[in-house]
Design a protein around this motif. Structure first.
Motif, short mmCIF file in Angstrom:
data_model
loop_
_atom_site.label_atom_id
_atom_site.label_comp_id
_atom_site.label_asym_id
_atom_site.label_seq_id
_atom_site.Cartn_x
_atom_site.Cartn_y
_atom_site.Cartn_z
N MET A 1 0.85 -1.18 0.00
CA MET A 1 0.00 0.00 0.00
C MET A 1 0.89 1.24 0.00
N ALA A 2 0.71 2.09 -0.97
CA ALA A 2 1.54 3.28 -1.11
C ALA A 2 1.05 4.38 -0.18
N GLY A 3 1.93 5.34 0.09
CA GLY A 3 1.58 6.49 0.92
C GLY A 3 2.28 6.44 2.26
N THR A 4 2.11 7.53 3.00
CA THR A 4 2.70 7.62 4.32
C THR A 4 1.95 6.69 5.27
N ARG A 5 2.49 6.49 6.45
CA ARG A 5 1.79 5.68 7.45
C ARG A 5 0.43 6.27 7.78
N ARG A 6 0.38 7.58 7.86
CA ARG A 6 -0.89 8.24 8.17
C ARG A 6 -1.90 8.01 7.04
N GLN A 7 -1.47 8.17 5.81
CA GLN A 7 -2.36 7.92 4.67
C GLN A 7 -2.84 6.48 4.66
N GLN A 8 -1.96 5.56 4.96
CA GLN A 8 -2.33 4.15 5.01
C GLN A 8 -3.34 3.89 6.13
N ALA A 9 -3.12 4.53 7.29
CA ALA A 9 -4.04 4.36 8.41
C ALA A 9 -5.43 4.93 8.09
N ILE A 10 -5.46 6.07 7.43
CA ILE A 10 -6.73 6.68 7.04
C ILE A 10 -7.44 5.80 6.02
N ARG A 11 -6.71 5.31 5.05
CA ARG A 11 -7.28 4.44 4.01
C ARG A 11 -7.85 3.15 4.65
N LYS A 12 -7.11 2.58 5.57
CA LYS A 12 -7.55 1.35 6.24
C LYS A 12 -8.82 1.62 7.05
N ALA A 13 -8.84 2.73 7.77
CA ALA A 13 -10.02 3.09 8.57
C ALA A 13 -11.22 3.35 7.67
N LEU A 14 -10.99 3.97 6.51
CA LEU A 14 -12.07 4.24 5.57
C LEU A 14 -12.70 2.94 5.08
N ARG A 15 -11.86 1.98 4.69
CA ARG A 15 -12.37 0.69 4.20
C ARG A 15 -13.16 -0.04 5.29
N ALA A 16 -12.70 0.08 6.53
CA ALA A 16 -13.39 -0.61 7.63
C ALA A 16 -14.71 0.08 7.98
N LEU A 17 -14.73 1.40 7.97
CA LEU A 17 -15.89 2.16 8.40
C LEU A 17 -16.99 2.22 7.35
N VAL A 18 -16.63 2.43 6.10
CA VAL A 18 -17.61 2.55 5.02
C VAL A 18 -17.17 1.70 3.83
N PRO A 19 -17.34 0.39 3.93
CA PRO A 19 -16.83 -0.50 2.89
C PRO A 19 -17.47 -0.29 1.51
N GLY A 20 -18.66 0.30 1.46
CA GLY A 20 -19.33 0.48 0.19
C GLY A 20 -19.25 1.88 -0.39
N ILE A 21 -18.36 2.69 0.13
CA ILE A 21 -18.26 4.07 -0.36
C ILE A 21 -17.79 4.08 -1.82
N PRO A 22 -18.44 4.86 -2.67
CA PRO A 22 -17.98 4.98 -4.06
C PRO A 22 -16.57 5.58 -4.12
N LEU A 23 -15.82 5.20 -5.13
CA LEU A 23 -14.43 5.64 -5.26
C LEU A 23 -14.30 7.15 -5.27
N SER A 24 -15.17 7.84 -6.00
CA SER A 24 -15.04 9.31 -6.07
C SER A 24 -15.26 9.94 -4.69
N ASP A 25 -16.18 9.41 -3.92
CA ASP A 25 -16.40 9.92 -2.57
C ASP A 25 -15.22 9.54 -1.66
N ALA A 26 -14.71 8.33 -1.81
CA ALA A 26 -13.57 7.90 -1.00
C ALA A 26 -12.37 8.81 -1.22
N GLU A 27 -12.11 9.16 -2.47
CA GLU A 27 -10.98 10.04 -2.78
C GLU A 27 -11.17 11.42 -2.16
N ALA A 28 -12.39 11.94 -2.22
CA ALA A 28 -12.67 13.25 -1.63
C ALA A 28 -12.52 13.22 -0.12
N VAL A 29 -13.01 12.17 0.51
CA VAL A 29 -12.90 12.04 1.97
C VAL A 29 -11.43 11.91 2.38
#
Length: 105
Positions: A1-29
């Motif tokens: 997984m690319a990115g800083t540790r913080r970016q990776q942690a945010i991405r991991k939390a996003l997948r866990a919290l809202v697994p069905g979020i559309p990609l465009s919304d995920a990128e904005a968040v």
């Protein structure tokens, strides 16, 4: 997984919290959660604040209510159910009524 540790942690939390979020919304968040004023917050907190803000501003009537003269707290109150419905549709089990201070405006 690319990115800083913080970016990776945010991405991991996003997948866990809202697994069905559309990609465009995920990128904005993700972009909101990584803004300078969010850096002092734990990644999961920054993500939750960014997620609530994004949904409120993009997927509800929040902006219209503000334009009509409602203050932020009143506008948030009136869009809380709509915000929760969007989050639930993305698989989120958490509610904005559980406490959210908007650090992103």
């Amino acid at each position: 997984m690319a990115g800083t540790r913080r970016q990776q942690a945010i991405r991991k939390a996003l997948r866990a919290l809202v697994p069905g979020i559309p990609l465009s919304d995920a990128e904005a968040v993700m972009a909101l959660a990584q803004q300078r004023h969010m850096r002092e917050l734990p990644p999961s907190t920054a993500l939750w604040l960014a997620l609530g803000s994004h949904v409120r501003h993009v997927h509800t009537d929040y902006e219209r209510l503000l334009a009509e003269g409602y203050d932020r707290d009143a506008a948030r109150f009136f869009v809380a159910d709509e915000t929760d419905a969007v989050l639930a549709g993305w698989g989120c089990l958490r509610s904005v009524g559980e406490g959210e201070d908007d650090a992103t405006g």
